[in-house]
Design a protein around this motif. Sequence first.
Motif, PDB file in Angstrom:
ATOM      1  N   TRP A   1       0.833  -1.206   0.000  1.00 49.71           N
ATOM      2  CA  TRP A   1       0.000   0.000   0.000  1.00 49.71           C
ATOM      3  C   TRP A   1       0.868   1.257   0.000  1.00 49.71           C
ATOM      4  CZ3 TRP A   1      -4.680   0.580  -1.544  1.00 49.71           C
ATOM      5  CH2 TRP A   1      -5.585  -0.473  -1.459  1.00 49.71           C
TER       6      TRP A   1
ATOM      7  N   VAL B   1       0.630   3.980  -3.078  1.00 46.99           N
ATOM      8  CA  VAL B   1       0.311   5.396  -2.888  1.00 46.99           C
ATOM      9  C   VAL B   1       1.535   6.265  -3.173  1.00 46.99           C
ATOM     10  CG1 VAL B   1      -0.360   7.135  -1.192  1.00 46.99           C
ATOM     11  CG2 VAL B   1      -1.536   4.941  -1.245  1.00 46.99           C
TER      12      VAL B   1
ATOM     13  N   LEU C   1      -3.218   7.393  -8.445  1.00 40.15           N
ATOM     14  CA  LEU C   1      -3.883   7.724  -7.179  1.00 40.15           C
ATOM     15  C   LEU C   1      -5.364   7.376  -7.222  1.00 40.15           C
ATOM     16  CD1 LEU C   1      -2.167  11.118  -6.295  1.00 40.15           C
ATOM     17  CD2 LEU C   1      -1.900   8.929  -5.123  1.00 40.15           C
TER      18      LEU C   1
ATOM     19  N   THR D   1      -5.665   3.604  -6.911  1.00 38.79           N
ATOM     20  CA  THR D   1      -5.429   3.179  -5.530  1.00 38.79           C
ATOM     21  C   THR D   1      -6.642   3.480  -4.667  1.00 38.79           C
ATOM     22  OG1 THR D   1      -3.066   3.594  -5.813  1.00 38.79           O
ATOM     23  CG2 THR D   1      -3.869   3.399  -3.571  1.00 38.79           C
TER      24      THR D   1
END
Length: 98
Positions: free
Chosen positions: A26, A30, A82, A85
């Motif tokens: 993660w 990001v 982004l 995600t």
Amino acid sequence: MEATQGDAATVSAEEAQRTIIRRWSWTVAVGLPLIATIVGIALTNTGTIEQWNSLGDDMYDIVMLAVWPAGLVLLSVGLLGLIATALTAAVLTTRRSS
């Protein structure tokens, strides 16, 4: 009793490893788009850069290089990353009603 404690320790070690891998993935998911977005904004804002080539005897050939197209590409790739995600996080955290 010993077998269950060993099994519990193995399960707990596997859970810890999964948690570390999940957090790292993660962070990368990001972090990379965020860095691409920031670099894209900087390059788009810069527009062009100068490259000085020495010709000898205090003479220079100046070449202007356009960096704004690369900035636009990085900006769009970063924003798409982004968004992807965020969508992935929304799908993974949605609870199903039974």
